[in-house]
Design an enzyme around this catalytic site. Structure first.
Site, PDB file in Angstrom:
ATOM      1  N   HIS A  99       1.741   7.692  -5.209  1.00  0.00           N
ATOM      2  CA  HIS A  99       0.466   7.050  -4.864  1.00  0.00           C
ATOM      3  C   HIS A  99       0.650   6.058  -3.723  1.00  0.00           C
ATOM      4  CE1 HIS A  99      -3.471   5.100  -5.514  1.00  0.00           C
ATOM      5  NE2 HIS A  99      -2.810   3.971  -5.297  1.00  0.00           N
ATOM      6  N   GLU A 100       1.696   5.240  -3.813  1.00  0.00           N
ATOM      7  CA  GLU A 100       1.942   4.263  -2.750  1.00  0.00           C
ATOM      8  C   GLU A 100       2.325   4.962  -1.451  1.00  0.00           C
ATOM      9  OE1 GLU A 100       0.915   1.406  -3.228  1.00  0.00           O
ATOM     10  OE2 GLU A 100       0.702   1.599  -5.400  1.00  0.00           O
ATOM     11  N   HIS A 103      -0.695   5.881   0.430  1.00  0.00           N
ATOM     12  CA  HIS A 103      -1.256   4.844   1.299  1.00  0.00           C
ATOM     13  C   HIS A 103      -0.580   4.853   2.666  1.00  0.00           C
ATOM     14  CE1 HIS A 103      -3.990   3.059  -1.494  1.00  0.00           C
ATOM     15  NE2 HIS A 103      -3.054   2.713  -2.366  1.00  0.00           N
ATOM     16  N   HIS A 107      -2.373   5.358   6.287  1.00  0.00           N
ATOM     17  CA  HIS A 107      -2.145   4.455   7.414  1.00  0.00           C
ATOM     18  C   HIS A 107      -1.710   5.230   8.647  1.00  0.00           C
ATOM     19  CE1 HIS A 107       0.192   0.825   9.208  1.00  0.00           C
ATOM     20  NE2 HIS A 107      -1.044   0.853   9.653  1.00  0.00           N
TER      21      HIS A 107
END
Length: 227
Positions: A99-100, A103, A107
Site C-alpha cells: 500500500h505504501e 503511494h 507520486h
C-alpha cells in the site's frame, strides 16, 4: 447550572464509526499478521520489488518505530515502514508495505489527488493547530469574526480528509494489482491482503466523517450563539 450542548449528538455516529474502525483494523491486522505468505518475502522486500519493477530505484525504504506508523514521504522520496511490517513476512505486513509503495507509484505518475493533498498539507496543519483556538477565543470575546476564521481554517482540515479518501483507496488498488501481477501473493492471499487494506481504509472514512461532523457542529454552535 449545567450547560446542555444539543449539538454534540451530531458527533455520536462518527464516534461510533471511529471506535468500530479502530477495532476492525486492529483485529484484521492481528489476524493476518499471523498468516505467513507463501513467497516468504518480508514487507520491505515486497515493497522493494514493487518499487524496482516500476523503475523507482531511488525511493529508499526505512524502518521506523511504532505500530501501523507506515507511510510514504513524498518530499524525501522515502517509504517508511514500522518494524513489524519491515521485517514481517505475513500477509498483513506485505499488504501494508505494498500500500505504501502504491503511494510512491502515485507520486511518480503525478496522480492528481495526491498532488492536491500534498499541496493542502501546510494549510491543513495550520487549520488543525489554530482553528479551535480562534473559535474558542471568538466565543469567549463574542467575536463572530474569530469564529468564522476558525471555521474557515477547520474547513481546510475537512477538505484534506475528503481528498485523502481517493488517495488511500487508489493506493490500495495499485498495491493489490502489483501483488497479483508480480506473484508476491498468491490466490487467496490477495483476498486476505484486500481485507487488511479495506479495514485500514475504513479508518480514513471514519476520520473524514468525524471531521465533517465537527464542522457541522461548529456551524450549528455559531448559529445558536447568534440566535
Amino acid at each position: 447550572m449545567y450547560y446542555y450542548d444539543s449539538t454534540f449528538i451530531v458527533l455520536i455516529p462518527a464516534l461510533l464509526l471511529s471506535l468500530y474502525a479502530q477495532a476492525k483494523i486492529q483485529s484484521t491486522y492481528s489476524r493476518y499478521s499471523r498468516q505467513y505468505s507463501m513467497s516468504g518475502l518480508t514487507g520491505a522486500e515486497a515493497a522493494r520489488k514493487i518499487l524496482d519493477l516500476n523503475g523507482l530505484y531511488d525511493v529508499a525504504i526505512e524502518v521506523i518505530p511504532g505500530n501501523l506508523t507506515d507511510h510514504y514521504d513524498p518530499r524525501n522520496r522515502v517509504l517508511r515502514l514500522s518494524r513489524e511490517v519491515f521485517y514481517g513476512n505475513s500477509i498483513a505486513a506485505i499488504g501494508v508495505a505494498a500500500h505504501e509503495a502504491g503511494h510512491a507509484l502515485q507520486h511518480n505518475r503525478g496522480y492528481a489527488p495526491l498532488i492536491f493533498r500534498n499541496a493542502l498539507v501546510p494549510v491543513a496543519n495550520i487549520g488543525s493547530n489554530l482553528s479551535w483556538i480562534l473559535i474558542m477565543l471568538g466565543f469567549i470575546i463574542n467575536s463572530v469574526g474569530f469564529i468564522n476564521l476558525g471555521i474557515l481554517l477547520f474547513s481546510a482540515v475537512v477538505l484534506f480528509q475528503v481528498v485523502t479518501l481517493p488517495v488511500e483507496f487508489n493506493a490500495s488498488s495499485r498495491a493489490l494489482t502489483q501483488l497479483d501481477n508480480y506473484n508476491i501473493l498468491y490466490g487467496e492471499e490477495i483476498y486476505k491482503a484486500k481485507r487488511v487494506l479495506n479495514a485500514a481504509a475504513l479508518t480514513y472514512v471514519a476520520a473524514t466523517i468525524m471531521a465533517v461532523s465537527q464542522l457541522l457542529r461548529l456551524i450549528l454552535l455559531t448559529r445558536d450563539s447568534r440566535d
